[in-house]
Design a protein around this motif. Structure first.
Motif: not given
Length: 268
Positions: A74-97
């Motif tokens: 989940s941690q890698f998914a969150l920071v990976g999405a943020l690094a790619a310029g993703g929305n923080p809410l979307t990144a958090a949702a991916g990490a949550f799932f």
């Protein structure tokens, strides 16, 4: 008193580290296995620290994630999405799932560990892939509890320590992309995932998830392909269920492809 049992009791008293669970596995062997898993995985926290700092998070934000979230995928998914310029809410949702699986681990461990109610909220923070695997591999409750505790302590301490070192190192290096350290997180994640794919169904889910994630990456906002890749599991399980139904039907009626006269369709 039976001299054999007396001798065994004396040996256990002299060497408490050799005490075995009901299944016959010595405590020393459980601790050794738990330490091996905890050390091996805990060191990969360095890659997370580097990846997180490279995504724009501060050292303290990076360390807070490891301290409070403590589930590597989940941690890698969150920071990976943020690094790619993703929305923080979307990144958090991916990490949550990705983290939801730990709830199912908890249901299974609650039966095998049977911890006191007062301890369960604290133990829940350590319910992750590695502690679950070590605990469920043990022959009895005593060994399962020991394996869970040793793996949890070792992994939590090392993961957080190496996260700090990785974040500080990335901050000192500057641009992590220039050093090629931006791929450290995905590489570690794949290395942890690969040994878990033991069955054909698991490998099919992983392959379809990769296809969905990579295929949708150019057309969807950053972070969304990760959520879409989660559809691979129900899709493969549905297909496998349909195959199982067809197999059972063919076993129950081996002449299903014949008409009433006993001739196959292609023979008519």
């Amino acid at each position: 008193m039976d001299p054999v049992h007396t001798g065994a009791a004396g040996a256990d008293a002299a060497h408490p580290g050799t005490q075995a669970d009901a299944g016959g596995k010595p405590d020393r062997a459980v601790v050794r296995d738990a330490l091996a898993v905890g050390v091996a995985v805990g060191l990969s926290g360095f890659a997370f620290g580097v990846t997180s700092a490279g995504s724009g998070l501060t050292v303290w934000q990076t360390c807070a994630l490891s301290l409070l979230v403590f589930t590597g995928a989940s941690q890698f998914a969150l920071v990976g999405a943020l690094a790619a310029g993703g929305n923080p809410l979307t990144a958090a949702a991916g990490a949550f799932f990705l983290g939801v699986r730990n709830a199912f681990y908890g249901l299974r461990l609650s039966q095998s560990l049977a911890l006191p109610r007062a301890v369960r909220p604290f133990a829940a923070h350590w319910v992750i892939d590695e502690t679950t695997a070590v605990s469920l591999a043990q022959p009895g409750r005593r060994a399962a509890r020991l394996g869970f505790a040793v793996t949890g302590v070792t992994l939590y301490v090392l993961w957080n320590l190496t996260t700090l070192l990785g974040a500080l190192g990335a901050e000192a290096l500057g641009d992590t992309d220039a050093w090629g350290l931006d791929v450290a997180g995905p590489a570690v994640f794949l290395a942890l995932l690969a040994p878990m794919l033991k069955s054909a169904v698991e490998r099919a889910v992983a392959a379809l998830a990769v296809l969905l994630g990579l295929g949708l990456l150019p057309v969807l906002p950053a972070g969304v392909p990760v959520l879409a890749a989660a559809l691979a599991a129900p899709a493969v399980l549905y297909a496998e269920g349909r195959r199982a139904v067809r197999r059972e039907a063919s076993r129950g009626n081996p002449d299903a492809d014949r008409d009433g006269s006993g001739q196959k369709e292609e023979e008519r």
